[in-house]
Design a protein around this motif. Structure first.
Motif, mmCIF file in Angstrom:
data_model
loop_
_atom_site.group_PDB
_atom_site.id
_atom_site.type_symbol
_atom_site.label_atom_id
_atom_site.label_comp_id
_atom_site.label_asym_id
_atom_site.label_seq_id
_atom_site.Cartn_x
_atom_site.Cartn_y
_atom_site.Cartn_z
ATOM 1 N N GLY A 16 0.784 -1.220 0.000
ATOM 2 C CA GLY A 16 0.000 0.000 0.000
ATOM 3 C C GLY A 16 0.821 1.277 0.000
ATOM 4 O O GLY A 16 0.274 2.366 0.175
ATOM 5 N N LEU A 17 2.129 1.160 -0.196
ATOM 6 C CA LEU A 17 3.025 2.313 -0.257
ATOM 7 C C LEU A 17 3.596 2.411 -1.664
ATOM 8 O O LEU A 17 3.789 1.396 -2.333
ATOM 9 N N VAL A 18 3.901 3.632 -2.108
ATOM 10 C CA VAL A 18 4.490 3.826 -3.435
ATOM 11 C C VAL A 18 5.900 4.381 -3.275
ATOM 12 O O VAL A 18 6.146 5.276 -2.453
ATOM 13 N N LEU A 19 6.813 3.835 -4.058
ATOM 14 C CA LEU A 19 8.193 4.293 -4.044
ATOM 15 C C LEU A 19 8.282 5.668 -4.685
ATOM 16 O O LEU A 19 7.729 5.904 -5.762
ATOM 17 N N SER A 20 8.982 6.570 -4.015
ATOM 18 C CA SER A 20 9.184 7.904 -4.544
ATOM 19 C C SER A 20 10.626 8.314 -4.283
ATOM 20 O O SER A 20 11.338 7.656 -3.515
ATOM 21 N N THR A 21 11.043 9.393 -4.940
ATOM 22 C CA THR A 21 12.426 9.844 -4.832
ATOM 23 C C THR A 21 12.470 11.352 -4.633
ATOM 24 O O THR A 21 11.546 12.068 -4.991
ATOM 25 N N ARG A 22 13.587 11.785 -4.054
ATOM 26 C CA ARG A 22 13.861 13.217 -3.958
ATOM 27 C C ARG A 22 15.252 13.442 -4.526
ATOM 28 O O ARG A 22 16.209 12.772 -4.140
ATOM 29 N N SER A 23 15.348 14.380 -5.449
ATOM 30 C CA SER A 23 16.634 14.709 -6.053
ATOM 31 C C SER A 23 17.395 15.686 -5.164
ATOM 32 O O SER A 23 16.796 16.440 -4.388
ATOM 33 N N VAL A 105 12.010 7.039 -0.709
ATOM 34 C CA VAL A 105 11.029 6.998 0.370
ATOM 35 C C VAL A 105 9.816 6.200 -0.095
ATOM 36 O O VAL A 105 9.565 6.062 -1.292
ATOM 37 N N TRP A 106 9.074 5.688 0.864
ATOM 38 C CA TRP A 106 7.807 5.002 0.593
ATOM 39 C C TRP A 106 6.703 5.908 1.114
ATOM 40 O O TRP A 106 6.692 6.267 2.293
ATOM 41 N N LEU A 107 5.797 6.321 0.238
ATOM 42 C CA LEU A 107 4.761 7.283 0.589
ATOM 43 C C LEU A 107 3.366 6.666 0.549
ATOM 44 O O LEU A 107 3.121 5.699 -0.165
#
Length: 133
Positions: A16-23, A105-107
């Motif tokens: 139930g979490l989506v992988l996301s990134t921060r540059s 991160v997992w959001l």
């Protein structure tokens, strides 16, 4: 006519979490992926960008189109639109930030305010489909 930024993104969900990134130097989170290079197919762009950003290989024959989403481009002038073509896919390797990526991160849907406008639309779709908590 609005300027268009053509991007391909990877939607990777777990529990139930989506992988996301921060540059590096950015304050918002973005779904992993990036801009298409001239002559690249969606799948070529997806595989190249994910390997560059996350150090893993997308399993090409597992890729499935989730949808195409458009919104005002984050950090660009009014009228600049980003078109995000999104795919789910399996991967091989160990996820690790690389290139311009500062963190992974997992959001959840509750984190959508920390993302770009087009990602917010995608988060809403994932939530409506029962995929994102």
């Amino acid at each position: 006519m609005a300027a268009l930024i053509d991007k391909v993104a990877w939607i990777h969900l777990e529990n139930g979490l989506v992988l996301s990134t921060r540059s590096h130097g950015k304050d918002a989170y973005y779904l992993p992926g990036g801009k298409r290079e001239p002559g690249e197919s969606d799948l070529d762009t997806l595989c190249r960008e994910i390997e560059e950003e996350l150090s893993v290989a997308v399993v090409r024959d597992s890729a499935a189109l989730l949808g195409v989403f458009e919104a005002q481009a984050h950090g660009h002038g009014q009228g600049v639109v980003v078109r995000m073509t999104c795919y789910t896919a399996a991967y091989e390797g160990v996820l690790a930030p690389a290139s311009e990526i500062a963190e992974l991160v997992w959001l959840t849907h509750a984190d959508r305010h920390r993302t770009s406008p087009v990602d917010r639309i995608i988060f809403d779709r994932l939530r409506a489909d029962g995929l994102l908590r």
